[in-house]
Design an enzyme around this catalytic site. Structure first.
Site, PDB file in Angstrom:
ATOM      1  N   HIS A  14       0.809  -1.222   0.000  1.00  0.00           N
ATOM      2  CA  HIS A  14       0.000   0.000   0.000  1.00  0.00           C
ATOM      3  C   HIS A  14       0.836   1.262   0.000  1.00  0.00           C
ATOM      4  O   HIS A  14       0.325   2.344  -0.271  1.00  0.00           O
ATOM      5  CB  HIS A  14      -0.966   0.002   1.174  1.00  0.00           C
ATOM      6  CG  HIS A  14      -2.126  -0.924   0.962  1.00  0.00           C
ATOM      7  ND1 HIS A  14      -2.050  -2.261   1.244  1.00  0.00           N
ATOM      8  CD2 HIS A  14      -3.353  -0.717   0.456  1.00  0.00           C
ATOM      9  CE1 HIS A  14      -3.205  -2.832   0.929  1.00  0.00           C
ATOM     10  NE2 HIS A  14      -4.018  -1.912   0.445  1.00  0.00           N
ATOM     11  N   GLY A  15       2.104   1.149   0.330  1.00  0.00           N
ATOM     12  CA  GLY A  15       2.930   2.341   0.289  1.00  0.00           C
ATOM     13  C   GLY A  15       4.245   2.105   1.010  1.00  0.00           C
ATOM     14  O   GLY A  15       4.327   1.280   1.916  1.00  0.00           O
TER      15      GLY A  15
END
Lengths: 400, 468
Positions: free
Chosen positions: B319-320
């Site tokens: 997600h990051g």
């Protein structure tokens, strides 16, 4: 592998949709594709607009297509902004959005409250008090260096003055907090504060039309009562209302708050000029640029446009002077925002005026004192101007 | 480009539909490949070439793996490994290099140069798609695609290119060469797309506006902080699931059938259940290509927990590239492990609503972690929820107003997050076909009109003449 429940459910729904329903499906497809294609084509073929009266700003032009701009991605970004600006029937879409917010019970749109009786007010929960402190300290430094008597007159924002503009549950808590800070900071800076919020709020509560419903300014009546407070603080008296002939300059004034809110359904305000017998005797000069004189205190050409409040003194200018030729009077240096424009005719009956707007005036404000022989300084703004930016930071320049 | 933009809706998409449907069936993949590259290049002009490189590399590796998979498993495996390595290196460089450098430097004190390259949009999505292809080919779950254009179409297909769903190759390989187009399917796609547009533009953006204002203010109240995080919870769901719906709808219009990506996650009765309903294509990907190959639950409880840890650390990182996402992944690892070991049997005995409330509480706090790229700010916000942090009071007029004026929106958000609207629609459709068609037609057109109004309004910026 077993098909998950979600896919089965979607498949069931798709299956019923796939049953014979040809005509309705084709209508839907035509409406969908037609809606997108027609608006897309209209966007291409309709001529671009230069200026939006509703938004009071220039609209973007089509960006230039260069290899460089395309590769660094700036072209596509600029194009998106341009397309939004030039989208067909832009104002209509804005109003549809506002109406849908209202229908959902949102009590406001684009940061504007939908108040009672078509009153609109910009919502500001916690304005920047650092700007306020900077501005008041600068005003105090200016005052003490100039050695002239001075006062700071602060008018309220719509949310300070019109209780009916605010949803009951929101209340006046935020507004009160700001005014408490203004009082404290004016006090600690050693400025004489003329509070224009309280008296005008009282009049608004009594049903007087002192602030516009659709604009952030005070009405001419509001400016009159505000001036009355200022003159009283200077030991003078405002001329009685009966001295004035009230002229309805426009009954179709839609102000800035109305534009922001996008509320097409709200009726317009009435904009008045308070005329008095000898107002033709005053010489009103816009001292920046070409240096033109106004007819009386007004530029009536603005009454034909949307931006009608700019009829007062011809809108925003760096420097405007008002004199009464043939009479020797005290000169008042007014460091102001646009609230002073509607008040100028009332102040001018007592003083020669030098009205300077620090946002636009690029020379030293202090030099105006000597140049025009100012006898007194009045800071006249609404509370929003004090907090929106540190506009007065430049005032003390050249005084030390 | 994103679907919820004026240039997509009114210029790109009508042109694509026109080109697509005037082209003979055989050439339609070529059209899709070309317009998908335009779609990508509109926002990422230079990275189009990176994307083409990915397509070409995976095409070649796919062919090689396909060639040897039945005759020489070792060789096929070597090619598979190389393909995975290349894809992960590209993803790793663009997405994780700077994060890895900062971690490395903070651990060792040795400075390594960070790179200043923007993240290519959608790289996490299309890399995972490309990986699913070579792995499916290796596992004999699909055949290697010999047609470069068809393969390019699969990787770059604009409906799911930048925000999913992550379409596994084997779910779609046949559709790449034979798909049927029909008015009924197209119309169904219009309905799905419009529904997604409404979720994104009307619901997610409205909720997001409230969250932005509350989280952006220096000071809040306890009630305001709760309203804010609840609004973010709805924003992220409707934003993401709306985007997936738009992708699925567009797919139908072009003759594709994508699998569902969300299944009413906020009605889940446990966190385990939540993750079967949230971003299904991603959890499926991790299950199929990481968890099960690691041994899944077949090698004993201890090993299963290690496998879960790996999957959830990776899910977080996916997600990051930032600590809060890692922590967010680990947070779910802990909850899921706890459920597996003790909680699930207990939850099953309790009434359903208890599990639902517990799940929503867990999810809401999860989102706070997810959104707090600055962990310090996250802690302050967490404090505010309980009267500390930057909460100045329990309630203020402004917060009370925000709550009251959001009640209508909140009701819509809650209902729209449940399966009931769709089930009602299904029932209506079964019994009164004509009524269902008219109702959905009106709904679709209303969504388009309102969606346009909100998109135009987002650029609306009237100047007050005292603020030049």
């Amino acid at each position: 592998m077993k098909q998950p429940e979600c896919d089965r459910e979607a498949a069931r729904l798709l299956a019923v949709q796939m049953r014979a329903g040809g005509a309705a499906d084709r209508v839907l497809i035509v409406l969908f594709a037609g809606f997108l294609a027609v608006l897309g084509v209209l966007f291409w073929i309709l001529p671009d607009r230069d200026f939006s009266e509703t938004e009071n700003r220039s609209l973007l032009e089509r960006p230039k297509l260069t290899a460089e701009a395309l590769l660094d991605g700036s072209y596509t970004q600029d194009f998106a902004a341009y397309m939004a600006d030039q989208f067909p029937a832009r104002d209509l879409w804005i109003r549809i959005k506002a109406a849908s917010e209202a229908a959902m019970g949102r009590m406001g749109n684009n940061g504007v409250f939908f108040g009672r009786d078509g009153t609109l007010a910009v919502r500001t929960d916690a304005p920047d008090t650092e700007n306020l402190v900077t501005n008041l300290r600068a005003a105090a430094a200016f005052t003490s260096a100039s050695g002239l008597p001075s006062a700071l007159a602060v008018a309220g924002r719509t949310m300070d003055v019109l209780d009916g503009a605010l949803p009951a549950v929101y209340g006046s808590e935020c507004a009160d907090a700001l005014w408490e800070t203004i009082r404290e900071e004016a006090d600690s800076a050693g400025l004489e504060l003329i509070d224009l919020r309280t008296p005008l709020r009282t009049r608004a509560q009594a049903g007087e039309y002192v602030y516009y419903r659709t604009d952030h300014h005070w009405t001419t009546l509001g400016a009159y009562w505000g001036t009355a407070e200022i003159l009283a603080a200077f030991g003078r008296e405002v001329r009685p209302l009966g001295d004035y002939e009230r002229e309805i300059a426009s009954a179709a004034f839609f102000g800035t708050t109305w534009s922001t809110a996008g509320t097409g359904w709200i009726p317009p305000d009435t904009l008045e000029f308070f005329r008095f017998a000898e107002d033709g005797d005053y010489l009103v000069t816009v001292a920046d640029g070409a240096g033109r004189t106004l007819e009386g205190f007004y530029d009536r050409s603005y009454l034909e446009k949307k931006d009608k409040y700019s009829a007062f003194l011809g809108g925003n200018h760096a420097l405007v002077t008002v004199t009464k030729p043939g009479e020797e009077r005290e000169t008042l240096l007014v460091i102001k925002d646009s609230f002073a424009h509607a008040a100028a005719p009332f102040l001018a009956r007592e003083y020669d005026l030098v009205l300077v707007d620090a946002r636009y005036y690029r020379l030293r404000v202090a030099d105006l004192i000597g140049e025009y022989g100012a006898d007194r300084v009045l800071f006249l703004v609404n509370a929003d101007s004090l907090t929106a930016s540190a506009v007065w930071r430049v005032l003390p320049a050249g005084l030390e | 480009m994103v679907f919820s933009s004026l240039e997509y809706l009114f210029l790109y998409f009508p042109a694509v539909l026109f080109l697509y449907f005037v082209t003979p069936l055989k050439r339609r993949n070529a059209v899709l490949f070309a317009v998908s590259l335009v779609f990508y290049g509109w926002g990422e002009p230079l990275y189009v070439f990176l994307m083409l490189a990915t397509v070409t590399v995976d095409y070649i590796f796919g062919r090689l793996v396909g060639k040897y998979r039945e005759t020489d498993r070792r060789r096929a495996k070597a090619y598979l490994t190389a393909a995975i390595a290349v894809n992960l290196l590209i993803l790793g460089f663009f997405k994780y290099w700077n994060f890895a450098v900062s971690v490395f430097t903070s651990l060792t004190g040795i400075a390594v140069r960070a790179v200043d390259v923007p993240l290519p949009v959608g790289i996490s999505f299309y890399t995972f798609q490309a990986l699913s292809y070579v792995i499916d080919v290796y596992r004999l779950d699909a055949d290697a695609q010999k047609n470069y254009v068809a393969f390019g179409t699969y990787v770059t297909l604009f409906p799911q290119l930048i925000a999913g769903p992550i379409v596994r190759y084997r779910d779609i390989d046949r559709q790449l060469t034979e798909r049927t187009h029909s008015a009924a399917l197209f119309a169904s796609g219009v309905r799905t797309f419009s529904c997604g547009l409404a979720k994104k533009v009307l619901l997610a953006n409205a909720a997001g506006e409230i969250w932005d204002r509350i989280s952006g203010a220096g000071e809040t109240t306890v009630v305001g902080a709760w309203l804010g995080i609840v609004m973010f919870t709805f924003q992220i769901y409707f934003d993401f699931s709306g985007y997936s719906d738009m992708a699925i709808g567009l797919g139908k219009m072009l003759g594709f059938s994508f699998r569902e990506n969300f299944y009413y996650p906020y009605t889940a009765s446990s966190v385990t259940d939540f993750w079967r309903r949230w971003h299904i294509s991603l959890s499926t990907w991790f299950r199929e290509y990481v968890y099960i190959p690691l041994g899944g639950n077949r090698l004993g409880k201890g090993r299963q927990i290690v496998n879960l840890l790996v999957v959830w650390a990776l899910t977080g990182l996916w997600h990051g590239a930032s600590w809060n996402f890692v922590l967010w992944g680990l947070y779910y690892f802990l909850l899921l492990t706890l459920e597996k070991l003790v909680l699930l049997p207990v939850l099953e005995k309790l009434p359903r609503f208890v599990g639902r409330i517990y799940t929503m509480i867990a999810v809401v706090f999860g989102w706070l972690l997810f959104v707090s790229v600055d962990l310090g700010e996250g802690v302050r916000y967490l404090g505010a929820l309980f009267g500390g942090g930057n909460a100045a009071a329990f309630l203020s007029g402004a917060s009370a107003f925000d709550v009251v004026s959001s009640l209508g929106l909140l009701a819509v958000l809650v209902v729209a997050a449940t399966p009931y609207p769709r089930r009602l629609l299904y029932r209506l459709w079964e019994k009164h076909d004509a009524a269902a068609r008219i109702l959905t037609m009106a709904g679709s057109i209303a969504a388009l009109i309102l969606g346009t109004a909100y998109l135009v309004n987002s650029s609306y910026n009237p100047f007050l003449y005292f603020r030049f």
